[in-house]
Scaffold this active site. Sequence first.
Site, PDB file in Angstrom:
ATOM      1  N   ARG A 273       0.492  15.172  11.813  1.00 45.36           N
ATOM      2  CA  ARG A 273       1.186  14.676  10.619  1.00 45.36           C
ATOM      3  C   ARG A 273       1.426  15.865   9.694  1.00 45.36           C
ATOM      4  O   ARG A 273       0.842  15.974   8.621  1.00 45.36           O
ATOM      5  CB  ARG A 273       0.349  13.587   9.938  1.00 45.36           C
ATOM      6  CG  ARG A 273      -0.006  12.454  10.871  1.00 45.36           C
ATOM      7  CD  ARG A 273      -0.972  11.467  10.235  1.00 45.36           C
ATOM      8  NE  ARG A 273      -0.287  10.519   9.366  1.00 45.36           N
ATOM      9  CZ  ARG A 273      -0.910   9.605   8.645  1.00 45.36           C
ATOM     10  NH1 ARG A 273      -2.217   9.523   8.670  1.00 45.36           N
ATOM     11  NH2 ARG A 273      -0.225   8.778   7.870  1.00 45.36           N
TER      12      ARG A 273
ATOM     13  N   CYS B 284      -5.611   8.539   8.194  1.00 45.95           N
ATOM     14  CA  CYS B 284      -5.904   8.144   9.571  1.00 45.95           C
ATOM     15  C   CYS B 284      -5.530   9.247  10.551  1.00 45.95           C
ATOM     16  O   CYS B 284      -4.528   9.940  10.393  1.00 45.95           O
ATOM     17  CB  CYS B 284      -5.129   6.875   9.935  1.00 45.95           C
ATOM     18  SG  CYS B 284      -5.680   5.403   9.059  1.00 45.95           S
TER      19      CYS B 284
ATOM     20  N   ARG C  61      -8.932   0.188   3.722  1.00 44.21           N
ATOM     21  CA  ARG C  61      -8.049   1.121   3.029  1.00 44.21           C
ATOM     22  C   ARG C  61      -6.708   0.490   2.719  1.00 44.21           C
ATOM     23  O   ARG C  61      -6.030   0.902   1.773  1.00 44.21           O
ATOM     24  CB  ARG C  61      -7.787   2.369   3.895  1.00 44.21           C
ATOM     25  CG  ARG C  61      -8.902   3.377   3.950  1.00 44.21           C
ATOM     26  CD  ARG C  61      -8.467   4.617   4.729  1.00 44.21           C
ATOM     27  NE  ARG C  61      -7.150   5.046   4.287  1.00 44.21           N
ATOM     28  CZ  ARG C  61      -6.086   5.158   5.079  1.00 44.21           C
ATOM     29  NH1 ARG C  61      -6.166   4.869   6.349  1.00 44.21           N
ATOM     30  NH2 ARG C  61      -4.929   5.561   4.590  1.00 44.21           N
TER      31      ARG C  61
ATOM     32  N   LYS D  16       0.828  -1.202   0.000  1.00 45.29           N
ATOM     33  CA  LYS D  16       0.000   0.000   0.000  1.00 45.29           C
ATOM     34  C   LYS D  16       0.861   1.249   0.000  1.00 45.29           C
ATOM     35  O   LYS D  16       0.660   2.172  -0.804  1.00 45.29           O
ATOM     36  CB  LYS D  16      -0.909   0.011   1.222  1.00 45.29           C
ATOM     37  CG  LYS D  16      -1.544   1.382   1.526  1.00 45.29           C
ATOM     38  CD  LYS D  16      -2.119   1.425   2.920  1.00 45.29           C
ATOM     39  CE  LYS D  16      -2.583   2.814   3.288  1.00 45.29           C
ATOM     40  NZ  LYS D  16      -1.486   3.767   3.533  1.00 45.29           N
ATOM     41  N   ASN D  17       1.837   1.314   0.910  1.00 38.87           N
ATOM     42  CA  ASN D  17       2.621   2.536   1.077  1.00 38.87           C
ATOM     43  C   ASN D  17       3.503   2.839  -0.127  1.00 38.87           C
ATOM     44  O   ASN D  17       3.976   3.960  -0.291  1.00 38.87           O
ATOM     45  CB  ASN D  17       3.480   2.448   2.339  1.00 38.87           C
ATOM     46  CG  ASN D  17       2.648   2.493   3.610  1.00 38.87           C
ATOM     47  OD1 ASN D  17       1.507   2.949   3.601  1.00 38.87           O
ATOM     48  ND2 ASN D  17       3.202   1.996   4.698  1.00 38.87           N
TER      49      ASN D  17
ATOM     50  N   ASP E 202       3.943   1.227  11.703  1.00 37.23           N
ATOM     51  CA  ASP E 202       2.730   0.585  11.202  1.00 37.23           C
ATOM     52  C   ASP E 202       2.504  -0.811  11.780  1.00 37.23           C
ATOM     53  O   ASP E 202       1.424  -1.377  11.626  1.00 37.23           O
ATOM     54  CB  ASP E 202       2.761   0.499   9.673  1.00 37.23           C
ATOM     55  CG  ASP E 202       2.424   1.825   9.007  1.00 37.23           C
ATOM     56  OD1 ASP E 202       2.060   2.777   9.728  1.00 37.23           O
ATOM     57  OD2 ASP E 202       2.518   1.917   7.773  1.00 37.23           O
TER      58      ASP E 202
END
Length: 419
Positions: A120, A115, A398, A22-23, A303
């Site tokens: 952030r 999220c 997600r 995903k990242n 994560d």
Amino acid sequence: MEIIKIKGRKKLTGTIEIGGAKNSAVSLIPAAVLSDEATIFNVPDISDIKALHEITEYLGASFERDGDKVIVKSEGLECKPITLEHSKKLRASYYFMGALLGKFKHAEMYFPGGCSIGARPIDLHLSGFEKLGATVSLDGDKYIIDADKLVGADIDLRFASVGATINILLAAVYAEGKTIIRNAAMEPEVGNVIDFLNSMGAKVTGKDTSVIEIEGVQSLSGGLTTVIPDRIEAGTYILAGVMNGEDLKIDHVVPEHIKSLTDILEKMGADLKIYDDYIVVNKVPSLKPVNVVTEPYPGFPTDLQQPITSLLTQADGESLVTENIYENRFQNVQYLVQMGANIEFDGDDDRTIRVKGSTPLIADEVVTTDLRAGAALILAGLCAEGETTIKEIKHVLRGYTKIITKLRQVGAEIYLEDV
């Protein structure tokens, strides 16, 4: 509203195949618009990719998907302001800042979503753009980034931010002269982007190091890459195997990418058999406590902090978990406690928790507050007595491709329900 229900304490056996990261994928798609046409393989089927698909087509490019292959054609790309609705759908929307700035010397968008796991900020991204010669202004809540031209610069990041490293890369490939990014993030996802850019004709060196050099070019064309295996997905299923596995095979893994996790699990006494591209996991009768500290790669990934906390509730003794990346990444704790875990903050230190085990977990109704908290609660539900109900599962969807299907295929009693 969709919910997840899990009947816990079922043996997990068989094979789980890991998909694309995903990242990585969420940065490769914005990077693709820098070229006229680019192809990306092994793209995960998750809601974040669907959101990027919408943004790409909103900007006038075409997004063609065939299985796990995505082709982005940018002939019709326009430098349009990215709307608030698009910006807030996911954190990675901000990669279009760097891509549009590099290609058009102009970008407009709102503060990105994603999220809620603490502050952030994107100040490192913006200051990097400014060092390349751009000006940054605010029109209400909208960022406007503009440059007559971009010129290579020496950029020293005060924190090894993955997002800032990639965003500056995307802008710098079209800057005049050489850009050097110091204290650059070394995560494998950054290397995936570098390889992709170089396949288009960019001149980027320093992959897997903390110093990246970019020699600007005038045009990019083509581009071909494969999304690397998702190390966070792999880590999550490995943890599930430690908690409930019997010869559970986690396939399509790059073991080096998750060494910080497997090193800790081996200290705990977990039964791991590590091969070139897969890992086999078995549950053992008891586990030792361990201390976990999150750090930039190659340190322990933030994560996986929430997922491993679920495992630590089953270790025999007291473990410490320190979160150094995001200050609000303990939102899973209240629900683990609700399920019977013994977890408390370490005095006045709101960055460290004490996890005292082993405690049996009892099924309950819990709420997912963010993506990795959702993974942590699924792991807890898998080893809890009774039937766990998890709400707000949109966060989990997600970032984990076909998580329900993958777990059911190895023996979990987990269901997606619409209520």
